[in-house]
Structures are given as C-alpha cells and as structure tokens.
Design a protein around this motif. Structure first.
Motif, PDB file in Angstrom:
ATOM      1  N   ALA A  52       0.838  -1.205   0.000  1.00 40.10           N
ATOM      2  CA  ALA A  52       0.000   0.000   0.000  1.00 40.10           C
ATOM      3  C   ALA A  52       0.873   1.255   0.000  1.00 40.10           C
ATOM      4  O   ALA A  52       0.595   2.217  -0.727  1.00 40.10           O
ATOM      5  CB  ALA A  52      -0.930  -0.006   1.209  1.00 40.10           C
ATOM      6  N   TYR A  53       1.937   1.243   0.789  1.00 44.39           N
ATOM      7  CA  TYR A  53       2.830   2.406   0.843  1.00 44.39           C
ATOM      8  C   TYR A  53       3.481   2.666  -0.515  1.00 44.39           C
ATOM      9  O   TYR A  53       3.471   3.791  -1.014  1.00 44.39           O
ATOM     10  CB  TYR A  53       3.905   2.196   1.915  1.00 44.39           C
ATOM     11  N   SER A  54       4.035   1.630  -1.124  1.00 40.92           N
ATOM     12  CA  SER A  54       4.722   1.833  -2.405  1.00 40.92           C
ATOM     13  C   SER A  54       3.731   2.179  -3.514  1.00 40.92           C
ATOM     14  O   SER A  54       4.003   3.039  -4.354  1.00 40.92           O
ATOM     15  CB  SER A  54       5.559   0.602  -2.785  1.00 40.92           C
ATOM     16  N   TYR A  55       2.574   1.529  -3.523  1.00 42.58           N
ATOM     17  CA  TYR A  55       1.551   1.848  -4.517  1.00 42.58           C
ATOM     18  C   TYR A  55       1.126   3.314  -4.387  1.00 42.58           C
ATOM     19  O   TYR A  55       1.066   4.045  -5.370  1.00 42.58           O
ATOM     20  CB  TYR A  55       0.339   0.927  -4.347  1.00 42.58           C
ATOM     21  N   ASN A  56       0.822   3.736  -3.167  1.00 39.57           N
ATOM     22  CA  ASN A  56       0.357   5.107  -2.940  1.00 39.57           C
ATOM     23  C   ASN A  56       1.424   6.135  -3.265  1.00 39.57           C
ATOM     24  O   ASN A  56       1.110   7.244  -3.713  1.00 39.57           O
ATOM     25  CB  ASN A  56      -0.131   5.269  -1.505  1.00 39.57           C
ATOM     26  N   LEU A  57       2.683   5.796  -3.068  1.00 41.75           N
ATOM     27  CA  LEU A  57       3.776   6.701  -3.405  1.00 41.75           C
ATOM     28  C   LEU A  57       3.771   7.025  -4.898  1.00 41.75           C
ATOM     29  O   LEU A  57       3.979   8.173  -5.296  1.00 41.75           O
ATOM     30  CB  LEU A  57       5.118   6.071  -2.999  1.00 41.75           C
ATOM     31  N   PHE A  58       3.488   6.019  -5.716  1.00 40.64           N
ATOM     32  CA  PHE A  58       3.491   6.203  -7.170  1.00 40.64           C
ATOM     33  C   PHE A  58       2.145   6.685  -7.719  1.00 40.64           C
ATOM     34  O   PHE A  58       2.042   6.974  -8.907  1.00 40.64           O
ATOM     35  CB  PHE A  58       3.868   4.887  -7.870  1.00 40.64           C
ATOM     36  N   HIS A  59       1.118   6.759  -6.879  1.00 31.32           N
ATOM     37  CA  HIS A  59      -0.213   7.127  -7.348  1.00 31.32           C
ATOM     38  C   HIS A  59      -0.800   8.334  -6.620  1.00 31.32           C
ATOM     39  O   HIS A  59      -1.993   8.618  -6.752  1.00 31.32           O
ATOM     40  CB  HIS A  59      -1.163   5.930  -7.209  1.00 31.32           C
ATOM     41  N   HIS A  60       0.007   9.040  -5.868  1.00 35.84           N
ATOM     42  CA  HIS A  60      -0.460  10.211  -5.126  1.00 35.84           C
ATOM     43  C   HIS A  60      -0.303  11.446  -6.009  1.00 35.84           C
ATOM     44  O   HIS A  60       0.801  11.781  -6.446  1.00 35.84           O
ATOM     45  CB  HIS A  60       0.357  10.363  -3.834  1.00 35.84           C
ATOM     46  N   LYS A  61      -1.389  12.123  -6.267  1.00 38.34           N
ATOM     47  CA  LYS A  61      -1.348  13.284  -7.165  1.00 38.34           C
ATOM     48  C   LYS A  61      -0.550  14.441  -6.578  1.00 38.34           C
ATOM     49  O   LYS A  61       0.055  15.211  -7.317  1.00 38.34           O
ATOM     50  CB  LYS A  61      -2.759  13.736  -7.516  1.00 38.34           C
ATOM     51  N   GLY A  62      -0.530  14.558  -5.271  1.00 40.49           N
ATOM     52  CA  GLY A  62       0.271  15.607  -4.642  1.00 40.49           C
ATOM     53  C   GLY A  62       1.752  15.435  -4.937  1.00 40.49           C
ATOM     54  O   GLY A  62       2.462  16.410  -5.224  1.00 40.49           O
TER      55      GLY A  62
END
Length: 116
Positions: A52-62
């Motif tokens: 979840a951490y790595s996925y969100n790092l690459f998919h966070h618009k901010g």
C-alpha cells in the motif's frame, strides 16, 4: 457520484495530455510510460502494508504535482515528464475505480472496495 468522479478524473487525464503536448518528447513516450507507475505494485510482494505504501507513493497526485513543480522550477523536462506521467496515470486509474490503497489489501481503496 461515481460518474461525477470519473468525469472529473477524465478531465484531469486530458489535462495531463495537454501538459505533455507542451514538452519536446515524441508522443510514443506518453504511451510507453503511462503504465510505468504500476511498478509501485511490486511492494505487494512484501506484504499489504509495504504494498500500500509503495503503490500510494506512485499514485499520489500531490507527489506528482510536486515533481512537476520541481521540474518547472529547475527547467528540467524529465522531471516535468515524470510529474505528468504520475498525474495522468493516477487519474486514469481513478477513472477505472482504482484509488489509493489501505494496508488491508489491494482491493481496499479510498474510492471503495474494488469489485463491488
């Protein structure tokens, strides 16, 4: 509400294409790189929390916007490209209902459970 969110994300995806059009790269670069942020899913090989951490790092618009802004400030086309690809990919994923992940598992997103 889902259709309204999808329409908004479609507009943001179109905006990423518009921004890409301002860069000096050939169009095939956009097509070749638009799925690259999915490499963030490799983290799921090490468990749901790291995934979840790595996925969100690459998919966070901010984060995408920060990378783009850094590229603008430094006049670096490669950072601009990276920010645009991350932003466009995140928008594209959200059009299809894939949101930022919770650490309970891949199918648990901020947009709801995938498959429901």
């Amino acid at each position: 509400m889902k259709n309204l969110i999808r329409l908004e994300e479609l507009a943001m995806f179109a905006f990423s294409i518009l921004l890409f059009n301002e860069l000096p790269f050939a169009w095939w670069w956009f097509l070749a790189l638009i799925l690259a942020p999915d490499f963030g899913m490799i983290g799921y090989a090490f468990g749901d929390k790291i995934g979840a951490y790595s996925y969100n790092l690459f998919h966070h618009k901010g984060i995408a916007i920060l990378i783009y802004a850094l590229g603008w400030w430094l006049s670096n086309d490669y950072l601009l490209l990276s920010g645009i690809i991350l932003f466009g990919h995140a928008s594209m994923d959200r059009i299809f209902g894939y949101g930022l992940k919770y650490d309970k598992g891949f199918k648990f997103t901020h947009l709801g459970e995938i498959g429901k």
